[in-house]
Scaffold this motif. Sequence first.
Motif, PDB file in Angstrom:
ATOM      1  N   ASP A  77       0.834  -1.203   0.000  1.00  0.00           N
ATOM      2  CA  ASP A  77       0.000   0.000   0.000  1.00  0.00           C
ATOM      3  C   ASP A  77       0.869   1.254   0.000  1.00  0.00           C
ATOM      4  OD1 ASP A  77      -2.312  -1.535   0.048  1.00  0.00           O
ATOM      5  OD2 ASP A  77      -2.386  -1.569   2.248  1.00  0.00           O
ATOM      6  N   ALA A  78       1.895   1.261   0.836  1.00  0.00           N
ATOM      7  CA  ALA A  78       2.803   2.406   0.889  1.00  0.00           C
ATOM      8  C   ALA A  78       3.571   2.551  -0.427  1.00  0.00           C
ATOM      9  CB  ALA A  78       3.778   2.244   2.052  1.00  0.00           C
ATOM     10  N   MET A  79       3.951   1.418  -1.030  1.00  0.00           N
ATOM     11  CA  MET A  79       4.672   1.457  -2.301  1.00  0.00           C
ATOM     12  C   MET A  79       3.789   2.039  -3.399  1.00  0.00           C
ATOM     13  SD  MET A  79       6.320  -1.630  -4.575  1.00  0.00           S
ATOM     14  CE  MET A  79       7.217  -2.284  -3.217  1.00  0.00           C
ATOM     15  N   LEU A  80       2.543   1.624  -3.456  1.00  0.00           N
ATOM     16  CA  LEU A  80       1.628   2.135  -4.471  1.00  0.00           C
ATOM     17  C   LEU A  80       1.406   3.635  -4.295  1.00  0.00           C
ATOM     18  CD1 LEU A  80      -0.274   1.574  -6.849  1.00  0.00           C
ATOM     19  CD2 LEU A  80      -2.063   1.122  -5.179  1.00  0.00           C
ATOM     20  N   GLU A  81       1.273   4.061  -3.061  1.00  0.00           N
ATOM     21  CA  GLU A  81       1.076   5.488  -2.791  1.00  0.00           C
ATOM     22  C   GLU A  81       2.302   6.297  -3.213  1.00  0.00           C
ATOM     23  OE1 GLU A  81       0.560   8.214   1.152  1.00  0.00           O
ATOM     24  OE2 GLU A  81      -0.576   6.338   1.068  1.00  0.00           O
ATOM     25  N   THR A  82       3.486   5.817  -2.873  1.00  0.00           N
ATOM     26  CA  THR A  82       4.720   6.529  -3.225  1.00  0.00           C
ATOM     27  C   THR A  82       4.930   6.529  -4.732  1.00  0.00           C
ATOM     28  OG1 THR A  82       5.681   5.835  -1.128  1.00  0.00           O
ATOM     29  CG2 THR A  82       7.204   6.637  -2.806  1.00  0.00           C
ATOM     30  N   LEU A  83       4.722   5.391  -5.385  1.00  0.00           N
ATOM     31  CA  LEU A  83       4.886   5.341  -6.842  1.00  0.00           C
ATOM     32  C   LEU A  83       3.846   6.205  -7.543  1.00  0.00           C
ATOM     33  CD1 LEU A  83       5.749   1.572  -7.387  1.00  0.00           C
ATOM     34  CD2 LEU A  83       7.297   3.530  -7.490  1.00  0.00           C
ATOM     35  N   GLY A  84       2.640   6.285  -6.974  1.00  0.00           N
ATOM     36  CA  GLY A  84       1.619   7.166  -7.532  1.00  0.00           C
ATOM     37  C   GLY A  84       2.013   8.621  -7.440  1.00  0.00           C
TER      38      GLY A  84
END
Length: 145
Positions: A77-84
């Motif tokens: 979830d944190a990875m998706l948010e950061t990549l977004g």
Amino acid sequence: MGERIGVTDEEWEVIGALLPPEHGRGCRPAQDNRPYFEGMMWIARTGAQWRHLPDEYGKWNSVFRRYRRWVTTGVFDAMLETLGELAGRDTSADMIDSTVVRAHHCAVGIKRGLSKPRRLADREAASPPSSTPDATPEVSRSASC
């Protein structure tokens, strides 16, 4: 088994920094996150069972346990948010969501020749009578009028 599914070195520089450092368990040293992450990508891309993970990504059970640990701790979830956020700054990158992808009506599994979906009442009328009595007794219509 086919082509290796992985990330480039440039992609890994971004993704690798987002993954938590692993600590060895017991007397075993921790291994690098990259083969584990690539194994998770292989599973996601192929849809295969964990037991069918090729040996080049590591033991399937080790990859699965690390995957479950990352899911429960919210790493993805944190990875998706950061990549977004990173993609939001870069106008050449786009992300797609399954809510905007439309499927053809043939892809939803409706049988050919059905003009409308069956209703629950139609199914009950077509089903054979039950051998057990109803739980609630019917009230006669003459008594209620």
